[in-house]
Design an enzyme around this catalytic site. Structure first.
Site, short mmCIF file in Angstrom:
data_model
loop_
_atom_site.label_atom_id
_atom_site.label_comp_id
_atom_site.label_asym_id
_atom_site.label_seq_id
_atom_site.Cartn_x
_atom_site.Cartn_y
_atom_site.Cartn_z
CD1 TRP A 21 -2.28 1.99 0.31
CD2 TRP A 21 -2.69 1.49 2.45
NE1 TRP A 21 -3.22 2.88 0.79
CE2 TRP A 21 -3.49 2.60 2.08
CE3 TRP A 21 -2.79 0.99 3.75
CZ2 TRP A 21 -4.36 3.22 2.99
CZ3 TRP A 21 -3.67 1.59 4.64
CH2 TRP A 21 -4.44 2.70 4.25
CG ASP A 51 -1.87 -7.56 0.47
OD1 ASP A 51 -2.74 -8.41 0.22
OD2 ASP A 51 -2.15 -6.36 0.74
CE1 TYR A 56 -4.31 -0.58 -1.04
CE2 TYR A 56 -2.52 -2.15 -1.23
CZ TYR A 56 -3.67 -1.72 -0.61
OH TYR A 56 -4.16 -2.43 0.48
CG HIS A 122 -9.59 -3.58 -1.31
ND1 HIS A 122 -8.78 -2.76 -2.07
CD2 HIS A 122 -9.19 -3.41 -0.03
CE1 HIS A 122 -7.94 -2.13 -1.27
NE2 HIS A 122 -8.18 -2.49 -0.03
CB SER A 153 -9.16 -7.52 2.28
OG SER A 153 -8.56 -6.62 3.19
#
Length: 328
Positions: A21, A51, A56, A122, A153
């Protein structure tokens, strides 16, 4: 670096991974060369799990990962990405077969692969977990060869427990750290029973558990630790694990004396996460090579003593629990 089995996939991954991220967006400016060096050094230190997500940096993170992996040409690490946050607003109706296919094909292009190792929904709305057709769409994409496996997630324990009911879900990504201990009460046992991998994100509580911040620490305007303090942009639990900043700073001072002189607080906090057998991989972020090396070194620390674990539990119960435990 030690490895753990990624749930029922049977694949081994490093117990410390790389959370991408920070090299994408929302953590202030990260120089591209620093981002590339962070990835390279993480891989050199034995990290085999990365990940990322399609949002992002609007694909920047995925593209940087592809660039580093192409230049290395060695055995590829396990790369997990996410889909769903490209929606203008989070509604179950947005998780259509068409949208999921478009998002996944975009990630395939960004990562320059034919099949994605793992796609995670997500942090979708809680109600999505009560719509089995969405998981059917993912099964179809798996049958088409676009994804090898899929997981979720989540923000809430409820979402994770519901997701485990779907046989195709191989992994749960959830916030778990010294300041967010609730997952170990029920979820972790269920994950072990069902051979579902656990990816521990926000392992340092957005840097609070590095022990480097003070009341007057400054964050860039493009850093979520500045612009999402009260959940203005996304779930507040993603920023400092949902702990009020002043409360977190005070708790950190109680943690500090427990850290051995031979290490630093960030590594200590990562080692705490690895004490759980249910955790498959922790995914700290890194903005540069030094941070990447430091994170990886946490795997080499000896287990924390039982009395240290008890004291950390007491700090959580007394200082942190009232602010976060029942919220997520």
């Amino acid at each position: 670096m030690r490895n753990r089995i990624f749930g029922r996939t049977g694949r081994e991954v490093s117990e410390i991974g790389f959370g991408a991220w920070a090299i994408g967006a929302s953590w202030g400016h990260v120089d591209e060369n620093d981002a590339l060096d962070a990835l390279r050094h993480a891989l050199d230190s034995g990290v085999t799990f990365i990940d990322t997500a399609d949002v992002y940096g609007d694909g920047r993170s995925e593209k940087l990962i592809a660039r580093v992996l192409k230049e290395r040409g060695a055995d590829r690490p396990f790369v997990a990405t996410k889909a769903g946050r490209r929606l203008p607003s989070q509604t179950v109706a947005g998780y259509t077969q068409k949208n999921l296919t478009e998002w996944i094909e975009r990630s395939l292009r960004n990562l320059e692969v034919d099949t994605l190792d793992l796609v995670q929904l997500h942090c979708p709305p809680t109600d999505l977990y009560y719509h089995p057709e969405v998981f059917g769409f993912l099964d179809t994409l798996k049958q088409q060869g676009k994804i090898r496996d899929y997981g979720v997630s989540v923000e809430r324990i409820e979402e994770a427990i519901k997701a485990i009911e779907y046989p195709g879900v191989v992994s749960i990504q959830i916030i778990y750290n010294i300041f967010r201990q609730r997952p170990e009460e029920l979820l972790f046992d269920l994950a072990l029973q069902n051979q579902v991998a656990i990816i521990a994100r926000v392992p340092l509580a957005s840097g609070l558990l590095s022990g480097k911040f003070r009341a007057d620490s400054k964050f860039e305007e493009t850093d979520h630790r500045q612009f999402n303090r009260n959940g203005e942009a996304f779930d507040v639990g993603e920023t400092f694990s949902g702990v009020p900043y002043d409360v977190g700073l005070a708790a950190v001072e109680r943690v500090r004396p427990l850290v051995a002189d031979s290490t630093i607080m960030a590594r200590f906090a990562l080692r705490w996460i690895l004490m759980s057998e249910a955790v498959t991989v922790a995914i700290p972020g890194a903005r540069n090579a030094e941070q990447a090396w430091s994170n990886a070194e946490a795997a080499a620390l000896p287990p924390l003593a039982p009395e240290v674990m008890e004291k950390l539990k007491a700090i959580y119960d007394e200082d942190i629990r009232p602010h976060v435990h029942q919220r997520w």
